[in-house]
Design a protein around this motif. Structure first.
Motif, PDB file in Angstrom:
ATOM      1  N   SER A 185      22.513  11.062  19.207  1.00 27.07           N
ATOM      2  CA  SER A 185      22.412  10.362  18.242  1.00 27.07           C
ATOM      3  C   SER A 185      21.620  10.940  17.163  1.00 27.07           C
ATOM      4  CB  SER A 185      21.989   8.931  18.340  1.00 27.07           C
ATOM      5  OG  SER A 185      22.747   8.165  19.105  1.00 27.07           O
ATOM      6  N   SER A 186      22.153  10.746  15.861  1.00 30.28           N
ATOM      7  CA  SER A 186      21.436  11.444  14.553  1.00 30.28           C
ATOM      8  C   SER A 186      20.539  10.228  13.902  1.00 30.28           C
ATOM      9  CB  SER A 186      22.409  12.153  13.640  1.00 30.28           C
ATOM     10  OG  SER A 186      23.515  11.145  13.436  1.00 30.28           O
ATOM     11  N   ALA A 187      20.829   8.898  14.344  1.00 34.79           N
ATOM     12  CA  ALA A 187      20.085   7.818  13.740  1.00 34.79           C
ATOM     13  C   ALA A 187      19.586   6.751  14.927  1.00 34.79           C
ATOM     14  CB  ALA A 187      20.843   7.098  12.721  1.00 34.79           C
ATOM     15  N   ALA A 188      18.327   6.158  14.296  1.00 37.25           N
ATOM     16  CA  ALA A 188      17.809   5.239  15.430  1.00 37.25           C
ATOM     17  C   ALA A 188      18.745   4.130  15.495  1.00 37.25           C
ATOM     18  CB  ALA A 188      16.560   4.620  14.893  1.00 37.25           C
ATOM     19  N   ASN A 189      19.456   3.618  14.737  1.00 37.13           N
ATOM     20  CA  ASN A 189      20.378   2.471  14.861  1.00 37.13           C
ATOM     21  C   ASN A 189      21.547   2.764  15.720  1.00 37.13           C
ATOM     22  OD1 ASN A 189      21.581   3.865  12.929  1.00 37.13           O
ATOM     23  ND2 ASN A 189      21.845   2.254  11.515  1.00 37.13           N
ATOM     24  N   GLN A 190      22.020   4.079  15.650  1.00 31.55           N
ATOM     25  CA  GLN A 190      23.120   4.635  16.324  1.00 31.55           C
ATOM     26  C   GLN A 190      22.570   4.838  17.718  1.00 31.55           C
ATOM     27  OE1 GLN A 190      24.082   8.711  15.719  1.00 31.55           O
ATOM     28  NE2 GLN A 190      26.044   8.221  15.200  1.00 31.55           N
ATOM     29  N   ALA A 191      21.361   5.177  18.115  1.00 40.26           N
ATOM     30  CA  ALA A 191      20.880   5.368  19.568  1.00 40.26           C
ATOM     31  C   ALA A 191      20.792   3.903  20.025  1.00 40.26           C
ATOM     32  CB  ALA A 191      19.799   5.894  19.416  1.00 40.26           C
ATOM     33  N   LEU A 192      20.466   2.920  19.256  1.00 39.96           N
ATOM     34  CA  LEU A 192      19.927   1.651  19.651  1.00 39.96           C
ATOM     35  C   LEU A 192      21.364   0.853  19.961  1.00 39.96           C
ATOM     36  CD1 LEU A 192      17.115   0.706  17.388  1.00 39.96           C
ATOM     37  CD2 LEU A 192      16.805   0.563  20.020  1.00 39.96           C
ATOM     38  N   ALA A 193      22.493   1.228  19.357  1.00 42.55           N
ATOM     39  CA  ALA A 193      23.733   0.470  19.529  1.00 42.55           C
ATOM     40  C   ALA A 193      24.072   1.109  21.007  1.00 42.55           C
ATOM     41  CB  ALA A 193      24.759   1.025  18.518  1.00 42.55           C
ATOM     42  N   LYS A 194      23.802   2.204  21.384  1.00 40.07           N
ATOM     43  CA  LYS A 194      24.197   2.765  22.819  1.00 40.07           C
ATOM     44  C   LYS A 194      23.671   2.038  23.972  1.00 40.07           C
ATOM     45  CE  LYS A 194      25.778   7.063  20.954  1.00 40.07           C
ATOM     46  NZ  LYS A 194      25.330   8.717  20.618  1.00 40.07           N
ATOM     47  N   LYS A 195      22.576   1.568  23.650  1.00 38.72           N
ATOM     48  CA  LYS A 195      21.803   1.195  24.844  1.00 38.72           C
ATOM     49  C   LYS A 195      22.251   0.033  25.603  1.00 38.72           C
ATOM     50  CE  LYS A 195      17.217   1.078  26.506  1.00 38.72           C
ATOM     51  NZ  LYS A 195      16.868   1.644  27.620  1.00 38.72           N
TER      52      LYS A 195
ATOM     53  N   THR B 288      16.456  13.200  19.809  1.00 40.92           N
ATOM     54  CA  THR B 288      15.553  14.189  19.021  1.00 40.92           C
ATOM     55  C   THR B 288      15.845  14.422  17.662  1.00 40.92           C
ATOM     56  OG1 THR B 288      17.079  15.985  19.584  1.00 40.92           O
ATOM     57  CG2 THR B 288      14.787  15.744  20.820  1.00 40.92           C
ATOM     58  N   SER B 289      17.301  13.992  17.230  1.00 42.57           N
ATOM     59  CA  SER B 289      17.478  13.736  15.716  1.00 42.57           C
ATOM     60  C   SER B 289      17.557  12.648  15.243  1.00 42.57           C
ATOM     61  CB  SER B 289      18.740  14.732  15.203  1.00 42.57           C
ATOM     62  OG  SER B 289      18.779  15.810  16.271  1.00 42.57           O
ATOM     63  N   ALA B 290      16.981  11.469  15.970  1.00 44.15           N
ATOM     64  CA  ALA B 290      17.104  10.182  15.484  1.00 44.15           C
ATOM     65  C   ALA B 290      16.009   9.686  14.978  1.00 44.15           C
ATOM     66  CB  ALA B 290      17.772   9.307  16.816  1.00 44.15           C
ATOM     67  N   LEU B 291      14.880  10.208  15.105  1.00 36.53           N
ATOM     68  CA  LEU B 291      13.621   9.581  14.929  1.00 36.53           C
ATOM     69  C   LEU B 291      12.947  10.785  13.812  1.00 36.53           C
ATOM     70  CD1 LEU B 291      12.871   8.095  18.304  1.00 36.53           C
ATOM     71  CD2 LEU B 291      13.432   6.867  16.356  1.00 36.53           C
ATOM     72  N   PRO B 292      11.893   9.959  13.050  1.00 33.59           N
ATOM     73  CA  PRO B 292      11.120  10.872  12.235  1.00 33.59           C
ATOM     74  C   PRO B 292      10.326  11.898  13.066  1.00 33.59           C
ATOM     75  CG  PRO B 292      10.202   8.680  12.286  1.00 33.59           C
ATOM     76  CD  PRO B 292      11.322   8.712  12.895  1.00 33.59           C
ATOM     77  N   ALA B 293      10.029  12.995  12.481  1.00 34.77           N
ATOM     78  CA  ALA B 293       9.406  14.111  13.118  1.00 34.77           C
ATOM     79  C   ALA B 293       8.331  14.576  12.136  1.00 34.77           C
ATOM     80  CB  ALA B 293      10.257  15.404  13.601  1.00 34.77           C
ATOM     81  N   LYS B 294       7.836  13.699  11.300  1.00 35.47           N
ATOM     82  CA  LYS B 294       6.847  14.162  10.272  1.00 35.47           C
ATOM     83  C   LYS B 294       5.523  13.545  10.544  1.00 35.47           C
ATOM     84  CE  LYS B 294       9.646  15.407   6.413  1.00 35.47           C
ATOM     85  NZ  LYS B 294      10.640  14.846   5.294  1.00 35.47           N
ATOM     86  N   ILE B 295       4.624  14.022  10.039  1.00 29.62           N
ATOM     87  CA  ILE B 295       3.339  13.306   9.767  1.00 29.62           C
ATOM     88  C   ILE B 295       3.188  13.091   8.129  1.00 29.62           C
ATOM     89  CG2 ILE B 295       0.494  13.546  10.112  1.00 29.62           C
ATOM     90  CD1 ILE B 295       1.327  15.341  12.658  1.00 29.62           C
ATOM     91  N   GLU B 296       3.051  11.844   7.911  1.00 32.05           N
ATOM     92  CA  GLU B 296       2.724  11.517   6.434  1.00 32.05           C
ATOM     93  C   GLU B 296       1.770  10.495   6.057  1.00 32.05           C
ATOM     94  OE1 GLU B 296       7.396  11.225   4.949  1.00 32.05           O
ATOM     95  OE2 GLU B 296       6.946  10.008   6.698  1.00 32.05           O
ATOM     96  N   PRO B 297       0.996  10.732   4.951  1.00 31.04           N
ATOM     97  CA  PRO B 297      -0.009   9.874   4.612  1.00 31.04           C
ATOM     98  C   PRO B 297       0.566   8.443   4.314  1.00 31.04           C
ATOM     99  CG  PRO B 297       0.494  11.438   2.816  1.00 31.04           C
ATOM    100  CD  PRO B 297       1.427  11.899   4.084  1.00 31.04           C
ATOM    101  N   THR B 298      -0.074   7.360   4.461  1.00 31.61           N
ATOM    102  CA  THR B 298       0.475   6.299   4.093  1.00 31.61           C
ATOM    103  C   THR B 298      -0.725   5.546   3.238  1.00 31.61           C
ATOM    104  OG1 THR B 298      -0.557   5.050   5.838  1.00 31.61           O
ATOM    105  CG2 THR B 298       1.499   5.708   6.378  1.00 31.61           C
TER     106      THR B 298
END
Lengths: 325, 180
Positions: free
Chosen positions: A9-19, A50-60
């Motif tokens: 899955s390349s997006a989280a909602n796509q992955a969640l739809a398969k669950k 692995t391509s569905a979730l963020p892989a970055k460290i970002e300031p908030t």
């Protein structure tokens, strides 16, 4: 391994739809593939996220956000983590091996299963693996088992080092559900104690994914330590581990954090000892008194009474190391 | 009589094998295109295939070794996109699009990689079973810069076990290459 269908899955909602109940997600795979080989995890379909979730460290606005797909090695090497949240890097580097740290994801680290030998041995009863079958560790080989917070159904411990640091720093976990809605759970409420449902390690809803971890700005970047005591120098799970941090005003402790791995079913905060440290002078006598508070109500198993003096020493060492990290 | 008894377990087993076809989920073969040592392979593999099994069983690249098959020994260490990983815990299905380097891809023709030469010169192995994993890990260790002290080398090589105990030679090999 039991056969399974594989998809990406390349997006989280796509992955969640398969669950569904027989689906599992795979990221680093360092724990799941092993569990599948041993027939402890038997998904009928596996979704590569692995391509569905963020892989970055970002300031908030309030601190930092670590994407669920950030692997352990980049997490431990990240300049902002090293400068502002060095306890996190220290804990990550205390765990696993370089190869595993290159593979393992942040989200997966939170969801890894216990390494209790009976959980892994499918020929023995284990309430976590097969609810209602019994706990083999209570009467068995339990030197690695819990000394606090356990139940008569499970005495397993949580294996993560990273989670101990995140618990100490009061991190929170951002969870995304099927509708795309984000929800935040405080780190200390995420993992569960075994109670009567040891098969459940955490409170992640069935139809949700970990999106990221958030840590607020804090004053613990100067005086911190992670001490891990194990059977060999490196690449072993903790017998006991201690994440410690405080901030100082002169030699007075303003606020302290103290958490442990290898002692309970979840990363364990020593809240009473933290409270005691507040306002005290940072010296050996204070550290010993805090350690004595932490260990006072522990109940070891038949084979791990040694963990109590070991934990006391580890807490004192960690607090001492905070003065010279 | 005994013959009849021997038949029953066989019959039960055959019955179980029949039933299993209904209760076991469908097996899936995936068409995969993987790049190993800069060479592209198009292959069909069961979803359960690990990268290690794909290398050894399907591609005949038997350099990476199956020691424990559970991520505890490091004998299966390969590089994916230049980073050392465990091929026994990597599903082959997750490898397409990435570049895999195994011990077979380290030498330049007949010219050994400096780490391979160092292992020979410093007696970095005895039986040789862990050696491909040790060398792949050692190359990465130098690249990562974790060679400032013997203690640091040991810490960053802790994922590779050697039951012969060639550790001193391995550390020496790494120091030698790092100094170059």
């Amino acid at each position: 391994m039991r056969p399974f269908l594989f998809s990406k899955s390349s997006a989280a909602n796509q992955a969640l739809a398969k669950k569904n109940s027989t689906t599992q997600y795979i990221a680093g795979g360092t724990n799941l593939v092993d569990l599948m080989k041993k027939h402890i995890a038997e998904p009928e379909s596996l979704v590569d996220i692995t391509s569905a979730l963020p892989a970055k460290i970002e300031p908030t606005a309030k601190g930092i956000q670590i994407g669920a797909m950030v692997r352990n090695t980049p997490l431990a090497n990240d300049p902002t983590i090293l400068a502002k949240y060095p306890l996190v890097a220290k804990a990550v580097l205390a765990g696993a091996s370089p190869q595993i740290r290159n593979m393992a994801s942040t989200g997966g680290n939170l969801l890894q299963r216990t390494r209790c030998p009976y959980f892994y041995d499918v020929t023995t009863p284990c309430n976590k693996r097969k609810p209602g079958s019994g706990c083999s560790a209570i009467q068995g080989e339990n030197r690695m088992s819990a000394i606090v917070g356990y139940s008569d159904q499970c005495i397993a411990v949580h294996p993560s080092d990273l989670c101990v640091a995140l618990a100490a720093l009061d991190a929170s976990i951002k969870i995304q559900d099927k509708s795309g809605k984000m929800q935040s759970i405080s780190f200390t409420d995420f993992h569960r104690l075994p109670g009567t449902t040891p098969e459940r390690d955490n409170n992640l809803p069935a139809n949700a994914l970990i999106h990221s971890i958030e840590i607020n700005e804090n004053a613990f970047a100067k005086n911190y330590a992670y001490v891990k005591v194990r059977d060999r120098d490196s690449y072993a799970f903790a017998l006991v581990s201690v994440a410690a941090a405080f901030n100082l005003n002169g030699d007075q402790i303003v606020e302290a954090r103290l958490a442990s791995g290898g002692v309970a079913h979840k990363p364990w905060r020593w809240l009473e000892a933290e409270q005691y440290l507040k306002g005290k002078t940072a010296n050996a006598a204070t550290f010993e008194a805090a350690a004595n508070i932490a260990i006072k109500d522990l109940r070891p198993q038949t084979h791990n009474g040694f963990k109590i003096p070991m934990l006391k020493g580890a807490i004192e060492t960690a607090l001492q190391q905070c003065l010279n990290p | 009589m005994l013959g009849a008894l021997a038949f029953i377990p066989r019959g039960v087993k055959a019955f179980y094998e029949e039933v299993k076809n209904f209760i076991v989920p469908q097996k899936e073969q995936l068409p995969l295109t993987v790049s190993i040592n800069k060479k592209s392979y198009a292959i069909k593999a069961d979803t359960r295939t690990t990268l290690l099994d794909l290398l050894r069983e399907d591609l005949n690249l038997t350099g990476a070794k199956k020691g424990c098959d559970h991520g505890q020994c490091g004998a299966c260490t390969v590089h994916i996109d230049g980073e050392r990983v465990l091929s026994c815990l990597t599903l082959a299905a997750m490898v397409p699009g990435k570049e895999v380097t195994t011990i077979e891809g380290l030498a330049n023709g007949d010219k050994l990689h400096p780490m391979q030469e160092a292992f020979i010169e410093c007696d970095g192995f005895q039986c040789g079973y862990c050696t491909p994993g040790q060398i792949m890990s050692a190359v990465a260790c130098v690249k990562e810069g974790h060679t400032k002290s013997v203690a640091e080398i040991k810490e960053f090589m802790s994922g590779n076990l050697c039951r012969c105990g060639a550790y001193n030679g391995i550390v020496e090999s790494i120091q030698k290459v790092a100094a170059k």
